[in-house]
Design a protein around this motif. Structure first.
Motif, mmCIF file in Angstrom:
data_model
loop_
_atom_site.group_PDB
_atom_site.id
_atom_site.type_symbol
_atom_site.label_atom_id
_atom_site.label_comp_id
_atom_site.label_asym_id
_atom_site.label_seq_id
_atom_site.Cartn_x
_atom_site.Cartn_y
_atom_site.Cartn_z
ATOM 1 N N GLN A 1 18.758 36.095 33.073
ATOM 2 C CA GLN A 1 20.367 35.901 33.381
ATOM 3 C C GLN A 1 20.931 35.053 32.496
ATOM 4 O O GLN A 1 20.215 34.166 32.074
ATOM 5 N N THR A 2 22.250 34.917 31.858
ATOM 6 C CA THR A 2 22.945 34.302 31.101
ATOM 7 C C THR A 2 24.142 33.659 31.639
ATOM 8 O O THR A 2 24.560 34.275 32.770
ATOM 9 N N THR A 3 24.567 32.429 31.366
ATOM 10 C CA THR A 3 25.730 31.832 31.720
ATOM 11 C C THR A 3 26.784 32.562 31.373
ATOM 12 O O THR A 3 27.082 32.497 30.024
ATOM 13 N N VAL A 4 27.809 33.055 32.300
ATOM 14 C CA VAL A 4 28.920 33.816 32.096
ATOM 15 C C VAL A 4 30.153 32.513 31.466
ATOM 16 O O VAL A 4 30.316 31.464 32.271
ATOM 17 N N THR A 5 30.677 32.873 30.294
ATOM 18 C CA THR A 5 31.614 31.800 30.026
ATOM 19 C C THR A 5 33.040 32.255 30.041
ATOM 20 O O THR A 5 34.147 31.381 30.147
ATOM 21 N N ASN A 6 33.180 33.664 30.221
ATOM 22 C CA ASN A 6 34.439 34.289 30.491
ATOM 23 C C ASN A 6 34.431 35.219 31.522
ATOM 24 O O ASN A 6 33.896 36.184 31.554
ATOM 25 N N PRO A 7 34.984 34.957 32.627
ATOM 26 C CA PRO A 7 34.748 35.958 33.939
ATOM 27 C C PRO A 7 35.510 37.149 33.867
ATOM 28 O O PRO A 7 35.088 38.060 34.739
ATOM 29 N N ILE A 8 36.466 37.348 32.680
ATOM 30 C CA ILE A 8 37.119 38.654 32.609
ATOM 31 C C ILE A 8 36.365 39.227 31.219
ATOM 32 O O ILE A 8 36.895 38.788 29.977
ATOM 33 N N PRO A 9 35.525 40.108 31.333
ATOM 34 C CA PRO A 9 35.188 40.908 30.042
ATOM 35 C C PRO A 9 35.981 41.369 29.196
ATOM 36 O O PRO A 9 37.055 41.894 29.658
ATOM 37 N N GLU A 10 35.814 41.309 27.862
ATOM 38 C CA GLU A 10 36.952 41.710 27.045
ATOM 39 C C GLU A 10 37.504 43.216 27.417
ATOM 40 O O GLU A 10 38.371 43.634 27.028
ATOM 41 N N GLU A 11 36.239 43.945 27.368
ATOM 42 C CA GLU A 11 36.748 45.404 27.729
ATOM 43 C C GLU A 11 37.183 45.652 28.769
ATOM 44 O O GLU A 11 37.766 46.938 29.090
ATOM 45 N N TYR A 12 37.383 44.765 29.848
ATOM 46 C CA TYR A 12 38.163 45.050 31.045
ATOM 47 C C TYR A 12 39.368 44.428 31.389
ATOM 48 O O TYR A 12 39.559 43.883 32.611
ATOM 49 N N LYS A 13 40.019 43.964 30.263
ATOM 50 C CA LYS A 13 41.199 43.035 30.638
ATOM 51 C C LYS A 13 42.217 43.556 31.219
ATOM 52 O O LYS A 13 42.750 43.154 31.967
ATOM 53 N N GLY A 14 42.421 44.998 31.446
ATOM 54 C CA GLY A 14 43.540 45.697 32.108
ATOM 55 C C GLY A 14 42.718 46.300 33.312
ATOM 56 O O GLY A 14 41.571 46.116 33.566
ATOM 57 N N GLY A 15 43.709 46.728 34.247
ATOM 58 C CA GLY A 15 43.003 47.574 35.082
ATOM 59 C C GLY A 15 42.067 48.766 34.790
ATOM 60 O O GLY A 15 42.313 49.449 33.695
ATOM 61 N N VAL A 16 41.098 49.098 35.431
ATOM 62 C CA VAL A 16 40.098 49.965 35.255
ATOM 63 C C VAL A 16 40.238 51.194 36.241
ATOM 64 O O VAL A 16 39.751 51.009 37.445
ATOM 65 N N PRO A 17 40.887 52.412 35.959
ATOM 66 C CA PRO A 17 40.712 53.469 37.096
ATOM 67 C C PRO A 17 39.383 53.838 37.396
ATOM 68 O O PRO A 17 38.355 53.888 36.651
ATOM 69 N N TYR A 18 39.010 53.906 38.567
ATOM 70 C CA TYR A 18 37.638 54.259 39.137
ATOM 71 C C TYR A 18 37.938 55.696 39.859
ATOM 72 O O TYR A 18 38.431 55.813 40.844
ATOM 73 N N LEU A 19 37.411 56.709 39.086
ATOM 74 C CA LEU A 19 37.485 58.060 39.647
ATOM 75 C C LEU A 19 36.338 58.581 40.631
ATOM 76 O O LEU A 19 35.217 58.491 40.458
ATOM 77 N N ASN A 20 36.710 59.242 41.616
ATOM 78 C CA ASN A 20 35.741 59.613 42.659
ATOM 79 C C ASN A 20 35.978 61.304 42.535
ATOM 80 O O ASN A 20 36.910 61.786 42.406
ATOM 81 N N VAL A 21 34.800 61.717 42.464
ATOM 82 C CA VAL A 21 34.603 63.160 41.994
ATOM 83 C C VAL A 21 33.580 63.895 42.880
ATOM 84 O O VAL A 21 32.739 63.328 43.336
ATOM 85 N N HIS A 22 33.956 65.201 43.018
ATOM 86 C CA HIS A 22 32.829 65.919 43.696
ATOM 87 C C HIS A 22 31.652 66.364 42.984
ATOM 88 O O HIS A 22 30.538 66.830 43.675
#
Length: 159
Positions: free
Chosen positions: A6-27
């Motif tokens: 485990q590494t220490t987190v210095t930024n609690p918001i990862p760069e690739e997830y700065k905005g909202g991230v849609p989470y799709l549910n599919v069959h």
């Protein structure tokens, strides 16, 4: 016993997830990922299986837009458009060439809801539905408009 580093987190918001991230549910998450690769050129980054032939979590990108996806989990109320009878959400992604993008997606099995057309807000846009019931707007910016121009063009088309 396996240990993980485990590494220490210095930024609690990862760069690739700065905005909202849609989470799709599919069959059928495996089929959905295959479709998104072929139709939308998606780059699948993570795919975590769950019991049976299901996917617990996957992440993919269409250009710079990040999406997460999973098979339905009825026990957690994670339901797909097929289960609920449609989708209350439209997803929008900017792409460099919406016409070429739409042609590829349609050839792969996307349904056209609204064809590629110039919109009052200065974007060339198409609305597609994927085989899993999700509604997608793909768009290319053609003309930048400030707020005043947007209000004027919206009024002209009677929104």
């Amino acid at each position: 016993m396996t240990t993980t580093k485990q590494t220490t987190v210095t930024n609690p918001i990862p760069e690739e997830y700065k905005g909202g991230v849609p989470y799709l549910n599919v069959h059928d998450a495996k089929a959905a990922l295959a479709f998104y690769r072929e139709a939308f050129g998606a780059d699948v980054r993570i795919e975590i299986p769950r019991q049976g032939d299901k996917i617990a979590h996957a992440e993919f990108r269409i250009g710079a837009a990040v999406f997460m996806l999973r098979d339905e989990y009825p026990e957690y109320r994670f339901r797909s458009p097929r289960t609920i009878g449609g989708t209350p959400v439209n997803l929008l992604v900017f792409v460099p060439d919406v016409e070429a993008f739409a042609e590829r997606a349609i050839a792969a099995g996307a349904s056209v809801i609204r064809p590629v057309e110039m919109q009052f807000h200065g974007d060339l846009q198409v609305e597609l539905e994927d085989p899993f019931g999700h509604s997608w707007f793909f768009t290319s910016r053609v003309a930048h408009m400030d707020e005043t121009e947007l209000k004027e063009t919206a009024a002209a088309v009677n929104l």
